[in-house]
Design a protein around this motif. Structure first.
Motif, PDB file in Angstrom:
ATOM      1  N   MET A 180       2.621  59.149  39.168  1.00 38.64           N
ATOM      2  CA  MET A 180       1.393  58.465  39.584  1.00 38.64           C
ATOM      3  C   MET A 180       1.397  57.008  39.140  1.00 38.64           C
ATOM      4  SD  MET A 180      -1.548  61.245  38.822  1.00 38.64           S
ATOM      5  CE  MET A 180      -2.351  61.969  40.225  1.00 38.64           C
ATOM      6  N   LEU A 181       1.851  56.769  37.938  1.00 40.11           N
ATOM      7  CA  LEU A 181       1.891  55.411  37.415  1.00 40.11           C
ATOM      8  C   LEU A 181       2.833  54.531  38.225  1.00 40.11           C
ATOM      9  CD1 LEU A 181       0.919  53.619  35.020  1.00 40.11           C
ATOM     10  CD2 LEU A 181       3.068  54.202  33.927  1.00 40.11           C
ATOM     11  N   VAL A 182       4.005  55.051  38.532  1.00 36.41           N
ATOM     12  CA  VAL A 182       4.984  54.266  39.290  1.00 36.41           C
ATOM     13  C   VAL A 182       4.487  53.972  40.691  1.00 36.41           C
ATOM     14  CG1 VAL A 182       7.284  54.387  40.339  1.00 36.41           C
ATOM     15  CG2 VAL A 182       6.979  54.965  37.947  1.00 36.41           C
ATOM     16  N   PRO A 189       4.039  48.782  42.807  1.00 39.66           N
ATOM     17  CA  PRO A 189       3.937  47.713  43.818  1.00 39.66           C
ATOM     18  C   PRO A 189       3.153  46.503  43.334  1.00 39.66           C
ATOM     19  CG  PRO A 189       3.498  49.836  44.812  1.00 39.66           C
ATOM     20  CD  PRO A 189       3.583  50.063  43.332  1.00 39.66           C
ATOM     21  N   GLY A 190       2.119  46.725  42.520  1.00 39.29           N
ATOM     22  CA  GLY A 190       1.359  45.593  41.970  1.00 39.29           C
ATOM     23  C   GLY A 190       2.203  44.747  41.041  1.00 39.29           C
ATOM     24  N   LEU A 191       3.076  45.393  40.272  1.00 35.02           N
ATOM     25  CA  LEU A 191       3.973  44.637  39.402  1.00 35.02           C
ATOM     26  C   LEU A 191       4.954  43.798  40.203  1.00 35.02           C
ATOM     27  CD1 LEU A 191       4.755  47.283  36.645  1.00 35.02           C
ATOM     28  CD2 LEU A 191       3.405  45.214  36.416  1.00 35.02           C
ATOM     29  N   LEU A 192       5.483  44.368  41.272  1.00 33.36           N
ATOM     30  CA  LEU A 192       6.417  43.608  42.109  1.00 33.36           C
ATOM     31  C   LEU A 192       5.737  42.414  42.772  1.00 33.36           C
ATOM     32  CD1 LEU A 192       8.436  46.509  43.755  1.00 33.36           C
ATOM     33  CD2 LEU A 192       9.163  44.962  41.935  1.00 33.36           C
ATOM     34  N   VAL A 193       4.522  42.609  43.275  1.00 35.43           N
ATOM     35  CA  VAL A 193       3.786  41.499  43.884  1.00 35.43           C
ATOM     36  C   VAL A 193       3.455  40.447  42.836  1.00 35.43           C
ATOM     37  CG1 VAL A 193       1.597  40.874  44.978  1.00 35.43           C
ATOM     38  CG2 VAL A 193       2.908  42.805  45.826  1.00 35.43           C
ATOM     39  N   ARG A 208      -2.317  41.214  43.817  1.00 32.61           N
ATOM     40  CA  ARG A 208      -2.036  42.446  43.054  1.00 32.61           C
ATOM     41  C   ARG A 208      -3.120  43.493  43.285  1.00 32.61           C
ATOM     42  NH1 ARG A 208      -1.314  41.268  37.049  1.00 32.61           N
ATOM     43  NH2 ARG A 208      -2.903  39.779  37.556  1.00 32.61           N
ATOM     44  N   LEU A 209      -4.361  43.059  43.311  1.00 34.50           N
ATOM     45  CA  LEU A 209      -5.467  43.978  43.557  1.00 34.50           C
ATOM     46  C   LEU A 209      -5.363  44.608  44.933  1.00 34.50           C
ATOM     47  CD1 LEU A 209      -8.213  45.156  42.637  1.00 34.50           C
ATOM     48  CD2 LEU A 209      -9.272  43.175  43.742  1.00 34.50           C
ATOM     49  N   SER A 253      -1.788  50.749  47.946  1.00 29.17           N
ATOM     50  CA  SER A 253      -0.914  51.839  47.508  1.00 29.17           C
ATOM     51  C   SER A 253      -1.714  53.088  47.163  1.00 29.17           C
ATOM     52  CB  SER A 253      -0.049  51.402  46.325  1.00 29.17           C
ATOM     53  OG  SER A 253      -0.844  51.153  45.197  1.00 29.17           O
ATOM     54  N   VAL A 254      -2.925  52.926  46.632  1.00 26.42           N
ATOM     55  CA  VAL A 254      -3.783  54.081  46.367  1.00 26.42           C
ATOM     56  C   VAL A 254      -4.227  54.711  47.681  1.00 26.42           C
ATOM     57  CG1 VAL A 254      -6.048  54.773  45.478  1.00 26.42           C
ATOM     58  CG2 VAL A 254      -4.559  53.347  44.098  1.00 26.42           C
ATOM     59  N   MET A 255      -4.550  53.883  48.666  1.00 24.52           N
ATOM     60  CA  MET A 255      -4.976  54.416  49.959  1.00 24.52           C
ATOM     61  C   MET A 255      -3.839  55.132  50.677  1.00 24.52           C
ATOM     62  SD  MET A 255      -7.433  51.315  51.271  1.00 24.52           S
ATOM     63  CE  MET A 255      -7.150  51.719  52.958  1.00 24.52           C
ATOM     64  N   ILE A 256      -2.640  54.603  50.587  1.00 19.90           N
ATOM     65  CA  ILE A 256      -1.501  55.193  51.294  1.00 19.90           C
ATOM     66  C   ILE A 256      -0.981  56.427  50.569  1.00 19.90           C
ATOM     67  CG2 ILE A 256       0.900  54.789  51.960  1.00 19.90           C
ATOM     68  CD1 ILE A 256       0.035  51.851  52.479  1.00 19.90           C
ATOM     69  N   ALA A 257      -0.774  56.316  49.259  1.00 21.28           N
ATOM     70  CA  ALA A 257      -0.172  57.415  48.503  1.00 21.28           C
ATOM     71  C   ALA A 257      -1.197  58.346  47.865  1.00 21.28           C
ATOM     72  CB  ALA A 257       0.736  56.850  47.409  1.00 21.28           C
ATOM     73  N   GLY A 258      -2.478  58.029  47.979  1.00 23.30           N
ATOM     74  CA  GLY A 258      -3.515  58.823  47.347  1.00 23.30           C
ATOM     75  C   GLY A 258      -3.537  60.283  47.759  1.00 23.30           C
ATOM     76  N   PRO A 259      -3.513  60.577  49.057  1.00 24.13           N
ATOM     77  CA  PRO A 259      -3.524  62.000  49.451  1.00 24.13           C
ATOM     78  C   PRO A 259      -2.316  62.778  48.937  1.00 24.13           C
ATOM     79  CG  PRO A 259      -4.103  60.616  51.308  1.00 24.13           C
ATOM     80  CD  PRO A 259      -3.666  59.700  50.210  1.00 24.13           C
ATOM     81  N   TRP A 260      -1.166  62.160  48.960  1.00 24.88           N
ATOM     82  CA  TRP A 260       0.042  62.827  48.458  1.00 24.88           C
ATOM     83  C   TRP A 260      -0.059  63.064  46.950  1.00 24.88           C
ATOM     84  CZ3 TRP A 260       4.081  60.652  45.378  1.00 24.88           C
ATOM     85  CH2 TRP A 260       5.152  61.510  45.174  1.00 24.88           C
TER      86      TRP A 260
END
Length: 89
Positions: free
Chosen positions: A20-22, A27-31, A54-55, A61-68
């Motif tokens: 979950m952390l990664v 992605p925020g760290l990379l941006v 970053r925000l 990323s929460v919206m895209i990966a949230g359901p998974w």
């Protein structure tokens, strides 16, 4: 409940937390790194410039990966809940 079972449960939970952390923070760290390199190249030293990208990336990323991620979280707790009789006895 043996120590091996406790360690397996802990390992599964720790793996899920790291996953979950990664997925959320990575992605925020990379941006942030890309924006920092842009700021260094152009010598723009504005602290708020890196916050908004970053925000937005973190929210995306929460919206895209949230359901998974929620499905993975629910699978872990479903396995724990269904195995409670086996773990106690």
């Amino acid at each position: 409940m043996t120590p091996e079972v406790v360690m397996d449960i802990f390992a599964d939970a720790l793996y899920l937390v790291i996953l979950m952390l990664v997925v959320i923070v990575g992605p925020g760290l990379l941006v942030g790194l890309v924006v920092s390199m842009f700021q260094a190249a152009t010598q723009i030293n504005e602290q708020t410039l890196s916050f908004l990208p970053r925000l937005l990336v973190t929210l995306a990323s929460v919206m895209i990966a949230g359901p998974w991620l929620l499905r993975e979280f629910m699978d872990l707790f479903t396995r724990l809940y269904t195995n409670v009789p086996n773990l106690i006895g």
